[in-house]
Design a protein around this motif. Sequence first.
Motif, short mmCIF file in Angstrom:
data_model
loop_
_atom_site.label_atom_id
_atom_site.label_comp_id
_atom_site.label_asym_id
_atom_site.label_seq_id
_atom_site.Cartn_x
_atom_site.Cartn_y
_atom_site.Cartn_z
N ASN A 1 25.07 65.24 35.05
CA ASN A 1 25.91 66.44 34.93
C ASN A 1 26.12 66.88 33.49
OD1 ASN A 1 26.24 66.17 37.75
ND2 ASN A 1 28.05 64.90 37.47
N LEU B 1 19.20 67.38 36.28
CA LEU B 1 19.24 67.77 37.69
C LEU B 1 19.29 66.56 38.60
CD1 LEU B 1 16.57 70.65 37.94
CD2 LEU B 1 19.02 70.84 37.50
N GLN C 1 24.61 70.94 39.69
CA GLN C 1 24.12 71.70 40.83
C GLN C 1 25.20 71.66 41.90
OE1 GLN C 1 19.64 70.92 41.55
NE2 GLN C 1 20.44 69.07 40.63
N LEU D 1 27.45 74.64 44.82
CA LEU D 1 27.43 75.85 45.63
C LEU D 1 28.47 76.83 45.09
CD1 LEU D 1 27.58 74.01 49.06
CD2 LEU D 1 25.58 75.21 48.20
N CYS E 1 25.73 61.59 40.96
CA CYS E 1 26.47 62.73 40.41
C CYS E 1 27.98 62.50 40.35
CB CYS E 1 26.21 63.99 41.22
SG CYS E 1 24.48 64.47 41.28
N GLY E 2 28.51 61.50 41.04
CA GLY E 2 29.95 61.31 41.06
C GLY E 2 30.60 62.04 42.23
N ARG F 1 31.94 64.52 44.79
CA ARG F 1 31.64 65.91 45.14
C ARG F 1 32.16 66.19 46.54
NH1 ARG F 1 27.50 68.48 42.24
NH2 ARG F 1 27.40 67.59 40.17
N ALA F 2 32.28 67.48 46.84
CA ALA F 2 32.80 67.89 48.14
C ALA F 2 31.77 67.68 49.24
CB ALA F 2 33.22 69.35 48.10
N ILE G 1 30.78 69.48 51.55
CA ILE G 1 29.94 70.63 51.86
C ILE G 1 28.60 70.56 51.13
CG2 ILE G 1 30.88 72.08 50.02
CD1 ILE G 1 30.71 74.45 51.83
N GLU G 2 28.52 69.76 50.04
CA GLU G 2 27.27 69.63 49.29
C GLU G 2 26.30 68.64 49.94
OE1 GLU G 2 27.81 68.71 45.19
OE2 GLU G 2 29.13 70.40 44.81
N SER H 1 22.96 69.83 48.04
CA SER H 1 23.21 70.91 47.08
C SER H 1 23.41 70.38 45.66
CB SER H 1 24.43 71.72 47.51
OG SER H 1 24.25 72.20 48.81
N GLY H 2 23.12 69.09 45.46
CA GLY H 2 23.25 68.51 44.12
C GLY H 2 21.93 67.95 43.66
N CYS H 3 21.86 66.63 43.49
CA CYS H 3 20.66 66.01 42.94
C CYS H 3 19.57 65.79 43.99
CB CYS H 3 21.02 64.68 42.26
SG CYS H 3 21.71 63.45 43.39
N ARG H 4 19.87 66.08 45.28
CA ARG H 4 18.90 65.96 46.38
C ARG H 4 18.37 64.55 46.56
NH1 ARG H 4 17.88 70.26 43.63
NH2 ARG H 4 16.13 69.31 42.56
N ARG H 5 19.20 63.54 46.25
CA ARG H 5 18.81 62.15 46.48
C ARG H 5 19.47 61.61 47.73
NH1 ARG H 5 16.46 64.39 42.31
NH2 ARG H 5 14.93 63.00 41.38
#
Lengths: 201, 94
Positions: free
Chosen positions: A65, A78, A151, A153, B9-10, B12-13, B15-16, B61-65
């Motif tokens: 981030n 990313l 990344q 929404l 990423c830590g 997150r909500a 919805i992601e 919706s983030g790092c896609r992992r």
Amino acid sequence: MVDAPTPTSPLAGQTHLPRANGPVGVTIAERVFAGMLVLRGNAIDPAFIAAAHGALGFDLPLIANTATSAGSNGALWLGPDEWLVVTAPDDAMARAVGLKVALVGLHAAVTDIGDSRTIIRLSGPKARDVLAKGCPLDLHPRTFGPGRAAQSLIARAGVIIHQLDDIPSYDIYILASFAAYLWNWLTDAGLEYGIVPGAKL
Amino acid sequence: MLLITCPWCGPRAEIEFQYGGEAHIARPADPVALDDAAWADHLFMRKNPKGKHRERWMHRSGCRRWFNMERDTISHEITAVYRIGTTVPGKEGT
């Protein structure tokens, strides 16, 4: 002989905004035709990190981030093995070639994705409030300040958000086909804060 | 809304994220040797427990992992988040 195609912004014509009805709290502008490359490689391989630094002239961000930059070039984290390299318009091809040459023999990939997204810049003391209306990220300065990128929404559209400074200003990377939707959503969300078009970027 | 801590990423909500079903389902070593019932069991039968459940999630919706998560299916309490290829912290070998 076919003429060289003329680039067209996905936001061409999206400049109409109602006049602010009070103090201006936020400006919106498009940063048009920036070059974008997706760089993938092994973040714990010193050879890869050194080669990327040599080609870019600055370090890749290795902390989640975050973003790094030098002049008009930058790199956004990313994923654990994935970065977005942002360049000045017309510089993406040279950067891509430079990276590919530097990364020969390493398990890495460089992909030009510049035409897939455009950048909306939101700037002003109320920019954070506008984003917070539709973005689930914690945008409070204690967790998301200048140099942070994520990344997420906005109003259900997938975006990459990069905070540039303390004003605050944000660069929002949005897929071309969602750009008009997001522009309209942001201008509507910004109405109560006095949103006006920003200076041309 | 769940607050899910992506291992990369830590927090997150929800919805992601994308839910990916039960975790730790090993593909049969020799699929050809399986009869239809055993193959169907591998493909379709899931535990569906009432309580702690280990499942796969993806930070869409983030790092896609992809990663693993242990979640209580009654209270939605998240008791562990761990990367693919690792086991639940403190429960190695289970």
